[in-house]
Write a protein that holds these residues in place. Structure first.
Motif, PDB file in Angstrom:
ATOM      1  N   LEU A   1     -10.909 -32.920  -8.721  1.00  0.00           N
ATOM      2  CA  LEU A   1      -9.841 -33.629  -8.030  1.00  0.00           C
ATOM      3  C   LEU A   1      -8.470 -33.073  -8.403  1.00  0.00           C
ATOM      4  CD1 LEU A   1     -11.136 -37.303  -8.296  1.00  0.00           C
ATOM      5  CD2 LEU A   1     -10.862 -35.992  -6.188  1.00  0.00           C
ATOM      6  N   SER A   2      -8.291 -32.733  -9.678  1.00  0.00           N
ATOM      7  CA  SER A   2      -7.007 -32.184 -10.130  1.00  0.00           C
ATOM      8  C   SER A   2      -6.735 -30.839  -9.475  1.00  0.00           C
ATOM      9  CB  SER A   2      -7.009 -32.034 -11.656  1.00  0.00           C
ATOM     10  OG  SER A   2      -7.158 -33.292 -12.284  1.00  0.00           O
TER      11      SER A   2
ATOM     12  N   GLU B   1      -3.335 -29.974  -5.681  1.00  0.00           N
ATOM     13  CA  GLU B   1      -2.319 -28.991  -5.329  1.00  0.00           C
ATOM     14  C   GLU B   1      -2.604 -28.398  -3.952  1.00  0.00           C
ATOM     15  OE1 GLU B   1      -0.321 -24.833  -6.993  1.00  0.00           O
ATOM     16  OE2 GLU B   1      -1.719 -25.965  -8.253  1.00  0.00           O
ATOM     17  N   THR B   2      -3.878 -28.077  -3.702  1.00  0.00           N
ATOM     18  CA  THR B   2      -4.264 -27.540  -2.396  1.00  0.00           C
ATOM     19  C   THR B   2      -3.967 -28.542  -1.294  1.00  0.00           C
ATOM     20  OG1 THR B   2      -6.017 -26.239  -3.418  1.00  0.00           O
ATOM     21  CG2 THR B   2      -6.202 -26.617  -1.049  1.00  0.00           C
ATOM     22  N   TRP B   3      -4.240 -29.808  -1.581  1.00  0.00           N
ATOM     23  CA  TRP B   3      -4.078 -30.869  -0.587  1.00  0.00           C
ATOM     24  C   TRP B   3      -2.614 -31.088  -0.228  1.00  0.00           C
ATOM     25  CZ3 TRP B   3      -8.420 -31.130   1.405  1.00  0.00           C
ATOM     26  CH2 TRP B   3      -8.816 -32.186   2.234  1.00  0.00           C
TER      27      TRP B   3
ATOM     28  N   VAL C   1       4.063 -29.650   1.643  1.00  0.00           N
ATOM     29  CA  VAL C   1       5.159 -28.977   0.939  1.00  0.00           C
ATOM     30  C   VAL C   1       5.824 -27.958   1.853  1.00  0.00           C
ATOM     31  CG1 VAL C   1       5.704 -27.388  -0.943  1.00  0.00           C
ATOM     32  CG2 VAL C   1       4.186 -29.333  -1.368  1.00  0.00           C
ATOM     33  N   GLU C   2       5.014 -27.281   2.670  1.00  0.00           N
ATOM     34  CA  GLU C   2       5.520 -26.199   3.520  1.00  0.00           C
ATOM     35  C   GLU C   2       6.389 -26.689   4.673  1.00  0.00           C
ATOM     36  OE1 GLU C   2       2.508 -23.457   4.826  1.00  0.00           O
ATOM     37  OE2 GLU C   2       1.466 -23.574   2.898  1.00  0.00           O
TER      38      GLU C   2
ATOM     39  N   LEU D   1     -12.284 -26.390   4.366  1.00  0.00           N
ATOM     40  CA  LEU D   1     -12.562 -27.108   3.113  1.00  0.00           C
ATOM     41  C   LEU D   1     -13.187 -28.484   3.381  1.00  0.00           C
ATOM     42  CD1 LEU D   1      -9.157 -26.339   1.340  1.00  0.00           C
ATOM     43  CD2 LEU D   1     -11.298 -25.107   1.030  1.00  0.00           C
ATOM     44  N   PRO D   2     -14.287 -28.554   4.136  1.00  0.00           N
ATOM     45  CA  PRO D   2     -14.866 -29.866   4.450  1.00  0.00           C
ATOM     46  C   PRO D   2     -15.395 -30.593   3.217  1.00  0.00           C
ATOM     47  CG  PRO D   2     -16.342 -28.101   5.135  1.00  0.00           C
ATOM     48  CD  PRO D   2     -15.046 -27.453   4.758  1.00  0.00           C
ATOM     49  N   ARG D   3     -15.949 -29.850   2.255  1.00  0.00           N
ATOM     50  CA  ARG D   3     -16.470 -30.506   1.048  1.00  0.00           C
ATOM     51  C   ARG D   3     -15.336 -31.141   0.256  1.00  0.00           C
ATOM     52  NH1 ARG D   3     -19.411 -26.080  -2.333  1.00  0.00           N
ATOM     53  NH2 ARG D   3     -17.391 -25.107  -1.940  1.00  0.00           N
ATOM     54  N   GLU D   4     -14.227 -30.419   0.146  1.00  0.00           N
ATOM     55  CA  GLU D   4     -13.082 -30.939  -0.583  1.00  0.00           C
ATOM     56  C   GLU D   4     -12.521 -32.182   0.094  1.00  0.00           C
ATOM     57  OE1 GLU D   4     -13.389 -26.581  -1.632  1.00  0.00           O
ATOM     58  OE2 GLU D   4     -13.706 -27.832   0.125  1.00  0.00           O
ATOM     59  N   SER D   5     -12.507 -32.174   1.424  1.00  0.00           N
ATOM     60  CA  SER D   5     -12.010 -33.337   2.160  1.00  0.00           C
ATOM     61  C   SER D   5     -12.885 -34.564   1.896  1.00  0.00           C
ATOM     62  CB  SER D   5     -11.977 -33.032   3.660  1.00  0.00           C
ATOM     63  OG  SER D   5     -11.467 -34.138   4.381  1.00  0.00           O
ATOM     64  N   ARG D   6     -14.199 -34.366   1.902  1.00  0.00           N
ATOM     65  CA  ARG D   6     -15.105 -35.497   1.648  1.00  0.00           C
ATOM     66  C   ARG D   6     -15.005 -35.977   0.204  1.00  0.00           C
ATOM     67  NH1 ARG D   6     -18.477 -32.227   4.803  1.00  0.00           N
ATOM     68  NH2 ARG D   6     -19.776 -31.629   3.027  1.00  0.00           N
ATOM     69  N   LEU D   7     -14.799 -35.045  -0.728  1.00  0.00           N
ATOM     70  CA  LEU D   7     -14.604 -35.425  -2.129  1.00  0.00           C
ATOM     71  C   LEU D   7     -13.394 -36.342  -2.255  1.00  0.00           C
ATOM     72  CD1 LEU D   7     -15.338 -34.795  -5.225  1.00  0.00           C
ATOM     73  CD2 LEU D   7     -13.454 -33.163  -5.092  1.00  0.00           C
ATOM     74  N   PHE D   8     -12.284 -35.938  -1.627  1.00  0.00           N
ATOM     75  CA  PHE D   8     -11.063 -36.722  -1.672  1.00  0.00           C
ATOM     76  C   PHE D   8     -11.256 -38.069  -0.989  1.00  0.00           C
ATOM     77  CE2 PHE D   8      -6.762 -37.895  -0.329  1.00  0.00           C
ATOM     78  CZ  PHE D   8      -6.044 -37.674  -1.492  1.00  0.00           C
TER      79      PHE D   8
END
Length: 207
Positions: free
Chosen positions: A68-69, A73-75, A80-81, A106-113
């Motif tokens: 998650l940490s 930053e990626t999220w 930020v841009e 990044l579908p896995r990261e989205s589901r993790l979040f």
């Protein structure tokens, strides 16, 4: 003679195994959520023994918090841009596109979040307060300034950002459903054109 107590840099094998564990855990957490995931599942997915997993991480929560940490930053990067000096419509549609690209890549990261938030953000709340909230407030102020200057339709900036999150991340979090309903392997076919048209019409001044 005093001994050198400087921590040794991790070896290439250690770095590789740590990355291997985190990548396997991302799959497990994305599929089962934090509560449904186990160290045994992570070990099996990584092709390592459970004691080997515990050599690198203190437990399931340590792995989850690390993921998650790294994700935070990626999220935040697409938001930020968003440039306050840019053209408002271009900046906001660019943000929509970046979020949609992330949903695809990044579908896995989205589901993790999403799973973490659905559980009440027990491990992520400090990051939400320290990192996301100030950025969210800053970008809402930017959007409000564009609205006050007559460059965008008068809408609530907060709910605009929520709407962008909801419509773009849907293609990652509900990808399996979309693929069935649209009979396609692409989780977001036609989404670019549709979302750009949707938000352009919403944001155009004089609506």
């Amino acid at each position: 003679m005093s001994q050198d107590t400087t921590p040794k840099a991790p070896s290439r094998i250690q770095l590789r195994n740590r990355r291997r564990i985190l990548d396997a855990a991302l799959d497990v957490f994305a599929d089962h959520g934090y509560r449904g995931a186990t160290l045994d599942q992570i070990a099996e997915a990584a092709g390592l023994s459970k004691p080997n997993i515990l050599y690198y991480f203190s437990g399931k929560e340590d792995i989850h918090v690390t993921l998650l940490s790294q994700l935070m930053e990626t999220w935040l990067d697409p938001l930020v841009e968003m440039d306050s000096a840019g053209d408002p419509m271009t900046e906001l549609l660019g943000y929509v596109q970046r979020k949609l690209d992330m949903a695809r890549e990044l579908p896995r990261e989205s589901r993790l979040f999403a799973n973490e938030i659905l559980q009440g953000a027990p491990r992520m709340e400090p990051h939400l307060r320290a990192d996301l909230k100030p950025l969210f407030d800053e970008k809402c102020a930017v959007i409000q300034a564009w609205i006050d200057g007559g460059k965008l339709a008068p809408i609530d900036p907060r709910h605009l950002i929520f709407a962008i999150w909801a419509t773009t991340q849907h293609y990652a979090d509900f990808g399996a459903q979309i693929r069935v309903l649209l009979d396609t392997d692409d989780a977001a076919p036609g989404a670019d054109t549709f979302l750009h048209t949707l938000f352009r019409n919403l944001l155009r001044p004089g609506n």
